[in-house]
Design a protein around this motif. Structure first.
Motif, PDB file in Angstrom:
ATOM      1  N   GLN A  20      96.937 -68.471 -28.676  1.00  0.00           N
ATOM      2  CA  GLN A  20      95.746 -69.217 -28.816  1.00  0.00           C
ATOM      3  C   GLN A  20      95.229 -70.027 -29.899  1.00  0.00           C
ATOM      4  N   LYS A  21      95.433 -69.368 -31.078  1.00  0.00           N
ATOM      5  CA  LYS A  21      95.436 -69.955 -32.579  1.00  0.00           C
ATOM      6  C   LYS A  21      96.272 -71.016 -32.904  1.00  0.00           C
ATOM      7  N   TYR A  22      97.406 -70.951 -32.588  1.00  0.00           N
ATOM      8  CA  TYR A  22      98.560 -71.883 -32.597  1.00  0.00           C
ATOM      9  C   TYR A  22      98.276 -73.083 -31.882  1.00  0.00           C
ATOM     10  N   ILE A  45      88.932 -92.155 -44.767  1.00  0.00           N
ATOM     11  CA  ILE A  45      89.698 -90.986 -45.262  1.00  0.00           C
ATOM     12  C   ILE A  45      88.718 -89.802 -45.411  1.00  0.00           C
ATOM     13  N   VAL A  46      87.365 -90.020 -45.709  1.00  0.00           N
ATOM     14  CA  VAL A  46      86.543 -88.859 -45.723  1.00  0.00           C
ATOM     15  C   VAL A  46      86.598 -88.154 -44.570  1.00  0.00           C
ATOM     16  N   PRO A  47      86.234 -88.356 -43.305  1.00  0.00           N
ATOM     17  CA  PRO A  47      86.447 -87.332 -42.599  1.00  0.00           C
ATOM     18  C   PRO A  47      87.636 -86.750 -41.971  1.00  0.00           C
ATOM     19  N   VAL A  48      88.803 -87.591 -42.274  1.00  0.00           N
ATOM     20  CA  VAL A  48      90.014 -86.900 -42.021  1.00  0.00           C
ATOM     21  C   VAL A  48      90.262 -85.940 -43.075  1.00  0.00           C
ATOM     22  N   ASN A  49      89.959 -85.969 -44.428  1.00  0.00           N
ATOM     23  CA  ASN A  49      90.079 -84.936 -45.403  1.00  0.00           C
ATOM     24  C   ASN A  49      89.102 -83.836 -44.891  1.00  0.00           C
ATOM     25  N   GLU A  50      87.987 -84.049 -44.469  1.00  0.00           N
ATOM     26  CA  GLU A  50      87.317 -82.922 -44.139  1.00  0.00           C
ATOM     27  C   GLU A  50      87.729 -81.917 -42.792  1.00  0.00           C
ATOM     28  N   MET A  51      88.627 -82.891 -42.084  1.00  0.00           N
ATOM     29  CA  MET A  51      89.247 -82.177 -41.050  1.00  0.00           C
ATOM     30  C   MET A  51      90.576 -81.312 -41.640  1.00  0.00           C
ATOM     31  N   ILE A  52      91.096 -81.735 -42.408  1.00  0.00           N
ATOM     32  CA  ILE A  52      92.326 -81.271 -43.108  1.00  0.00           C
ATOM     33  C   ILE A  52      91.972 -79.888 -43.730  1.00  0.00           C
ATOM     34  N   THR A  53      90.510 -79.825 -44.288  1.00  0.00           N
ATOM     35  CA  THR A  53      90.088 -78.792 -44.843  1.00  0.00           C
ATOM     36  C   THR A  53      89.532 -77.655 -43.838  1.00  0.00           C
ATOM     37  N   LYS A  54      89.006 -78.167 -42.663  1.00  0.00           N
ATOM     38  CA  LYS A  54      88.712 -77.242 -41.669  1.00  0.00           C
ATOM     39  C   LYS A  54      89.864 -76.534 -40.967  1.00  0.00           C
ATOM     40  N   LEU A  55      91.174 -77.438 -40.897  1.00  0.00           N
ATOM     41  CA  LEU A  55      92.241 -76.722 -40.388  1.00  0.00           C
ATOM     42  C   LEU A  55      92.697 -75.908 -41.350  1.00  0.00           C
ATOM     43  N   THR A  56      92.774 -75.927 -42.659  1.00  0.00           N
ATOM     44  CA  THR A  56      93.242 -75.047 -43.668  1.00  0.00           C
ATOM     45  C   THR A  56      92.405 -73.850 -43.572  1.00  0.00           C
ATOM     46  N   ASN A  57      90.964 -74.009 -43.358  1.00  0.00           N
ATOM     47  CA  ASN A  57      90.077 -72.957 -43.368  1.00  0.00           C
ATOM     48  C   ASN A  57      90.414 -71.994 -42.067  1.00  0.00           C
ATOM     49  N   PHE A  58      90.818 -72.739 -41.050  1.00  0.00           N
ATOM     50  CA  PHE A  58      90.785 -72.140 -39.626  1.00  0.00           C
ATOM     51  C   PHE A  58      92.263 -71.106 -40.038  1.00  0.00           C
ATOM     52  N   LEU A  59      93.425 -71.753 -40.501  1.00  0.00           N
ATOM     53  CA  LEU A  59      94.500 -71.069 -40.693  1.00  0.00           C
ATOM     54  C   LEU A  59      94.407 -69.823 -41.718  1.00  0.00           C
ATOM     55  N   GLU A  60      93.450 -69.983 -42.550  1.00  0.00           N
ATOM     56  CA  GLU A  60      93.405 -68.971 -43.633  1.00  0.00           C
ATOM     57  C   GLU A  60      92.430 -67.921 -42.816  1.00  0.00           C
ATOM     58  N   GLY A  61      91.591 -68.183 -41.716  1.00  0.00           N
ATOM     59  CA  GLY A  61      90.820 -67.274 -41.156  1.00  0.00           C
ATOM     60  C   GLY A  61      89.345 -67.122 -41.344  1.00  0.00           C
TER      61      GLY A  61
END
Length: 69
Positions: A20-22, A45-61
């Motif tokens: 499910q996480k994947y 670009i700002v909201p896209v960068n925020e989404m990238i940060t959110k995805l990174t944070n999700f993958l880090e838990g």
């Protein structure tokens, strides 16, 4: 079989939670890629960068993706 390839490569077990996480991460990455391709102004670009940060944070838990779309 795909499962055998995964197990052989990383010696891990793919349980339902990992699956499910994947799926969430993959869908969110697809959304990021879509929005990135459709950037028309520098401010987009700002909201896209925020989404990238959110995805990174999700993958880090440290952050959830539910309800983020």
């Amino acid at each position: 079989c795909a499962q055998q390839v995964i197990d052989c490569q990383c010696d891990c077990v793919i349980d339902e939670m990992k699956s499910q996480k994947y799926i969430k991460a993959r869908a969110y990455l697809d959304l990021i890629e879509y929005k990135s391709r459709n950037i028309t102004a520098a401010t987009d670009i700002v909201p896209v960068n925020e989404m990238i940060t959110k995805l990174t944070n999700f993958l880090e838990g440290t952050e959830e993706l539910c309800g983020s779309c």
